[in-house]
Design a protein around this motif. Structure first.
Motif, PDB file in Angstrom:
ATOM      1  N   ALA A   1      -5.148  -9.442   0.589  1.00 53.28           N
ATOM      2  CA  ALA A   1      -4.558  -9.342  -0.750  1.00 53.28           C
ATOM      3  C   ALA A   1      -3.042  -9.449  -0.699  1.00 53.28           C
ATOM      4  CB  ALA A   1      -4.969  -8.015  -1.391  1.00 53.28           C
ATOM      5  N   HIS A   2      -2.447  -8.970   0.387  1.00 55.77           N
ATOM      6  CA  HIS A   2      -0.991  -8.975   0.492  1.00 55.77           C
ATOM      7  C   HIS A   2      -0.444 -10.343   0.866  1.00 55.77           C
ATOM      8  CE1 HIS A   2       2.945  -8.397   2.463  1.00 55.77           C
ATOM      9  NE2 HIS A   2       3.092  -7.382   1.622  1.00 55.77           N
ATOM     10  N   SER A   3      -1.069 -11.003   1.840  1.00 53.79           N
ATOM     11  CA  SER A   3      -0.486 -12.236   2.388  1.00 53.79           C
ATOM     12  C   SER A   3      -1.348 -13.467   2.182  1.00 53.79           C
ATOM     13  CB  SER A   3      -0.237 -12.055   3.898  1.00 53.79           C
ATOM     14  OG  SER A   3       0.608 -10.956   4.139  1.00 53.79           O
TER      15      SER A   3
ATOM     16  N   GLN B   1       6.418   0.957   3.907  1.00 54.71           N
ATOM     17  CA  GLN B   1       6.043   0.803   2.503  1.00 54.71           C
ATOM     18  C   GLN B   1       7.035  -0.051   1.734  1.00 54.71           C
ATOM     19  OE1 GLN B   1       5.131   4.497   0.610  1.00 54.71           O
ATOM     20  NE2 GLN B   1       4.219   3.543  -1.190  1.00 54.71           N
TER      21      GLN B   1
ATOM     22  N   THR C   1       6.078  -3.800   0.003  1.00 56.56           N
ATOM     23  CA  THR C   1       6.043  -3.951  -1.458  1.00 56.56           C
ATOM     24  C   THR C   1       7.140  -4.863  -1.986  1.00 56.56           C
ATOM     25  OG1 THR C   1       7.363  -1.917  -1.649  1.00 56.56           O
ATOM     26  CG2 THR C   1       4.948  -1.726  -1.829  1.00 56.56           C
TER      27      THR C   1
ATOM     28  N   ASP D   1       7.627  -8.217  -1.063  1.00 57.88           N
ATOM     29  CA  ASP D   1       7.101  -9.557  -1.309  1.00 57.88           C
ATOM     30  C   ASP D   1       5.675  -9.560  -1.844  1.00 57.88           C
ATOM     31  OD1 ASP D   1       9.463 -10.602  -0.294  1.00 57.88           O
ATOM     32  OD2 ASP D   1       8.713 -10.567   1.762  1.00 57.88           O
ATOM     33  N   GLY D   2       5.077  -8.410  -2.016  1.00 57.50           N
ATOM     34  CA  GLY D   2       3.693  -8.376  -2.469  1.00 57.50           C
ATOM     35  C   GLY D   2       3.454  -7.260  -3.463  1.00 57.50           C
ATOM     36  N   PRO D   3       2.295  -7.279  -4.118  1.00 57.59           N
ATOM     37  CA  PRO D   3       1.958  -6.218  -5.079  1.00 57.59           C
ATOM     38  C   PRO D   3       1.732  -4.895  -4.368  1.00 57.59           C
ATOM     39  CG  PRO D   3       0.076  -7.651  -4.720  1.00 57.59           C
ATOM     40  CD  PRO D   3       1.211  -8.272  -3.980  1.00 57.59           C
ATOM     41  N   SER D   4       1.985  -3.816  -5.098  1.00 55.90           N
ATOM     42  CA  SER D   4       1.847  -2.492  -4.502  1.00 55.90           C
ATOM     43  C   SER D   4       0.427  -1.941  -4.641  1.00 55.90           C
ATOM     44  CB  SER D   4       2.828  -1.512  -5.169  1.00 55.90           C
ATOM     45  OG  SER D   4       2.571  -1.433  -6.575  1.00 55.90           O
ATOM     46  N   GLU D   5      -0.385  -2.511  -5.548  1.00 52.46           N
ATOM     47  CA  GLU D   5      -1.722  -1.951  -5.781  1.00 52.46           C
ATOM     48  C   GLU D   5      -2.617  -1.994  -4.535  1.00 52.46           C
ATOM     49  OE1 GLU D   5      -0.206  -4.038  -7.733  1.00 52.46           O
ATOM     50  OE2 GLU D   5       0.083  -2.949  -9.613  1.00 52.46           O
ATOM     51  N   PRO D   6      -2.688  -3.114  -3.790  1.00 49.25           N
ATOM     52  CA  PRO D   6      -3.536  -3.098  -2.587  1.00 49.25           C
ATOM     53  C   PRO D   6      -3.102  -2.064  -1.568  1.00 49.25           C
ATOM     54  CG  PRO D   6      -2.999  -5.348  -3.215  1.00 49.25           C
ATOM     55  CD  PRO D   6      -2.140  -4.454  -4.052  1.00 49.25           C
TER      56      PRO D   6
ATOM     57  N   ASN E   1      -1.472   0.787  -2.186  1.00 46.10           N
ATOM     58  CA  ASN E   1      -1.795   2.118  -2.707  1.00 46.10           C
ATOM     59  C   ASN E   1      -3.297   2.415  -2.578  1.00 46.10           C
ATOM     60  OD1 ASN E   1       0.895   2.527  -3.407  1.00 46.10           O
ATOM     61  ND2 ASN E   1       0.621   1.743  -5.493  1.00 46.10           N
TER      62      ASN E   1
END
Length: 507
Positions: free
Chosen positions: A338-340, A403, A407, A409-414, A416
């Protein structure tokens, strides 16, 4: 073939049976002398064996029926002249045996009471209680169940016919009904080894806790999906089937020792009730105490679903809870994707970066130099390095430290979501301690049970199942896996169990 009156004479009928068998044997010898081939001769021998088997079985069962009838007459205080056997066709029984169909008189007897008469058939309830609902002998019924648990019912019926040399011919619907009735009759305690066997296996074969020296017993719970009919329209949908397995690891071979298991279509409350029953049966001994001075360490390896804590772990306060390492790594992999981006090198690097907090990388030992021919070099001894340890706590520290970086370059939801999952299971993630004590960290034994006990039979091409039929098939497979197949079919109460099962099947 012996008549009903011949069968009434009991053992004397054997001589009558042997005469045609002797003639058939002489005929086979004549064919052999005339140049018959091995195949023709073997098929001929099977025909003789089947004829002898049918006749002898009919004689033996009829003799037993007559003995039961005579005992009933005597028990009622009657003289033989006051009772008359009924040998007409209405009081015969036909059954499918492993030698083919057999027919024998039940030796019903008529009691005279003045002008009235009463007909009694004691053998019907005592010797052939299933006859009204199942026309297979107990051995034939066992053969049907053995094949039905492994093969599609049509193929099982064909296999039964083939391996009995054409003697047993059953419709697939009949074989299916018999297999389901038997499987549904298997009670929970038959799916697990007896407590004495569990105690012996833990004492003699199971791996030991390196800290306490006690044998290690494992429990896992997991679910997988099967195609199941869900309503009266026969529409099929994927439904989750909850599985439970108890096992140990052989300290000599490293193989899994299956101690028992079962499946249910029920929810988490049914799983909790199952745990309670296993505790009451002594299969999961309280505080691990199996008596005789043997106390086991119970390790519960499961996934991270929230209900596990309240419905499984809460029932076993003496257990060591472990979050299945595969599920922890799976969540980490989902976060990296999800991040990359799924399948990217960046996601792979991110995954490897944090996975080593759970599964530290091995350090390669340098290879010793190869000595030259004719020259003796002193061997350099390299000390054994213990594999570095990891834990969920170490992973959480690394994630919190990175952390801000993660966060940007990517969304924080995954992130968290991953942190929340790990924090909820923090108390189950002391992998460093588990490795030191010699505990298994994965539920591979549970995954392998899915394949062997359920999926190998239920996930066939085009297969669709009712809840009752699927559980019955799985119960039969688990009965054999627990090593209790022969014990189940030979125990004293098998007739009563099967009678009740077929009554429910035909209700």
């Amino acid at each position: 073939m012996a008549t009903a009156l011949d069968l009434a004479r009991g053992p004397a009928t054997v001589n009558t049976l042997l005469k045609p068998i002797a003639r058939a044997a002489q005929a086979l010898c004549g064919q052999a002398a005339a140049g018959a081939g091995p195949r023709e001769l073997e098929e001929g021998v099977w025909r003789v064996v089947q004829a002898l088997g049918r006749g002898l079985l009919e004689t033996c069962i009829a003799t037993a029926c007559r003995a039961r009838a005579e005992a009933d007459v005597e028990a009622r205080g009657l003289e033989p002249r006051d009772a008359r056997f009924r040998l007409d066709q209405d009081y015969h029984a036909t059954q499918m045996s492993t030698f083919g169909p057999i027919r024998f008189p039940l030796f019903a007897w008529r009691e005279r009471r003045g002008a009235a008469t009463i007909t009694r058939t004691p053998a019907r309830e005592a010797l052939v209680p299933l006859h009204g609902r199942c026309r297979s002998t107990p051995v034939c019924l066992e053969w049907e169940a053995r094949l039905g648990k492994d093969l599609p019912f049509r193929r099982a019926a064909d296999a039964l016919c083939f391996f009995s040399h054409g003697a047993v011919r059953e419709e697939d619907t009949t074989l299916a009904a018999h297999t389901i009735a038997v499987g549904a009759a298997i009670q929970r305690h038959w799916l697990y080894r007896p407590v004495d066997d569990i105690r012996r296996l833990l004492q003699d074969r199971a791996t030991r806790d390196r800290t306490t020296g006690r044998p290690i017993l494992y429990l896992s719970q997991d679910a997988h999906s099967e195609r199941r009919f869900v309503d009266d329209t026969w529409n099929a949908a994927w439904k989750s089937m909850n599985g439970l397995r108890i096992w140990a690891i052989d300290r000599a071979t490293g193989e899994t020792i299956h101690l028992g298991g079962e499946y249910t279509w029920g929810d988490c409350n049914v799983v909790a009730d199952t745990i309670n029953d296993l505790i009451e049966l002594g299969i999961l001994a309280r505080d691990g105490d199996y008596g005789g001075g043997l106390r086991a360490e119970l390790v519960v390896v499961t996934d991270g679903l929230p209900w596990i804590e309240n419905h499984v772990l809460a029932k076993l306060p003496w257990a060591h809870p472990v979050l299945d390492l595969y599920h922890a790594l799976q969540h980490l992999g989902d976060f990296a994707a999800a991040h990359s981006g799924a399948g990217t090198q960046a996601a792979s690097r991110l995954y490897r970066r944090f996975a080593k907090q759970l599964v530290p990388e091995r350090r390669r030992r340098p290879k010793p130099a190869t000595p030259r021919k004719g020259h003796q070099k002193s061997r350099r001894l390299y000390p054994k390095r213990e594999r570095p340890v990891g834990s969920i706590w170490a992973l959480l520290q690394s994630l919190h430290a990175a952390q801000d970086e993660l966060t940007v370059d990517g969304p924080s939801e995954p992130l968290n979501a991953l942190i929340g999952y790990l924090e909820n299971n923090l108390y189950r993630g002391d992998y460093d301690v588990c490795r030191q004590r010699g505990f298994q960290l994965g539920s591979g034994a549970m995954e392998s049970l899915h394949r062997t006990a359920a999926q190998a039979r239920l996930k066939l091409a085009g297969a669709r199942w009712t809840a009752r039929a699927s559980l019955a098939s799985v119960n039969l497979r688990l009965l054999e896996l627990a090593g209790r197949w022969d014990e189940f079919w030979a125990h004293d109460g098998i007739e009563r169990v099967l009678d009740q099962a077929f009554r429910l099947e035909t209700a």
